[in-house]
Write a protein that holds these residues in place. Structure first.
Motif, PDB file in Angstrom:
ATOM      1  N   GLN A 240       1.006  -1.264   0.054  1.00 53.75           N
ATOM      2  CA  GLN A 240       0.007  -0.022   0.029  1.00 53.75           C
ATOM      3  C   GLN A 240       0.678   1.112   0.154  1.00 53.75           C
ATOM      4  OE1 GLN A 240      -3.286   0.267  -0.174  1.00 53.75           O
ATOM      5  NE2 GLN A 240      -3.434  -2.094  -0.240  1.00 53.75           N
TER       6      GLN A 240
ATOM      7  N   ALA B  18     -10.578   3.156   2.707  1.00 52.25           N
ATOM      8  CA  ALA B  18     -11.362   2.400   3.838  1.00 52.25           C
ATOM      9  C   ALA B  18     -10.402   1.724   4.745  1.00 52.25           C
ATOM     10  CB  ALA B  18     -12.400   1.377   3.071  1.00 52.25           C
ATOM     11  N   ASP B  19      -9.168   1.325   4.127  1.00 49.53           N
ATOM     12  CA  ASP B  19      -8.389   0.513   5.141  1.00 49.53           C
ATOM     13  C   ASP B  19      -7.190   1.284   5.596  1.00 49.53           C
ATOM     14  OD1 ASP B  19      -6.862   0.780   2.550  1.00 49.53           O
ATOM     15  OD2 ASP B  19      -6.244  -1.025   2.499  1.00 49.53           O
ATOM     16  N   TYR B  20      -7.422   2.585   5.325  1.00 46.61           N
ATOM     17  CA  TYR B  20      -6.165   3.469   6.004  1.00 46.61           C
ATOM     18  C   TYR B  20      -6.291   3.515   7.562  1.00 46.61           C
ATOM     19  CZ  TYR B  20      -3.870   7.961   7.573  1.00 46.61           C
ATOM     20  OH  TYR B  20      -3.283   8.869   8.138  1.00 46.61           O
ATOM     21  N   THR B  21      -5.301   3.350   8.196  1.00 40.84           N
ATOM     22  CA  THR B  21      -5.046   3.843   9.438  1.00 40.84           C
ATOM     23  C   THR B  21      -3.813   4.523   9.756  1.00 40.84           C
ATOM     24  OG1 THR B  21      -3.942   1.628   9.947  1.00 40.84           O
ATOM     25  CG2 THR B  21      -6.523   1.729  10.248  1.00 40.84           C
TER      26      THR B  21
END
Length: 85
Positions: free
Chosen positions: A16, A80-83
């Motif tokens: 990513q 959506a998978d961002y942290t």
């Protein structure tokens, strides 16, 4: 015979891209921040409460907006998978 004793390595997962959220980007989307703060925490930023609180109080709440579904996340177009790391 190779497949039995030395299987080929599994393909690597695509990495990513690193996403860096800058404070300038957050401030540029202040309307989204203000609406999210009011909805999530009941904080009316126009009430003067920010003058009564320290920077860390606001900082922690804004970072929480980045970690959960919010207008700010949509405005910054975060996946959506961002942290945060």
């Amino acid at each position: 015979m190779r497949d039995w004793y030395d299987p080929p390595a599994a393909p690597a997962e695509p990495e990513q891209p690193d996403i860096e959220v800058k404070w300038g980007d957050i401030v540029s989307n202040w309307l989204a921040v203000a609406l999210d703060l009011h909805e999530r925490f009941g904080v009316d930023v126009d009430s003067g409460v920010l003058k009564q609180r320290n920077w860390f109080w606001l900082h922690d709440r804004i970072l929480d907006l980045l970690d959960s579904p919010s207008r700010l996340r949509r405005a910054l177009e975060l996946p959506a998978d961002y942290t945060r790391t």
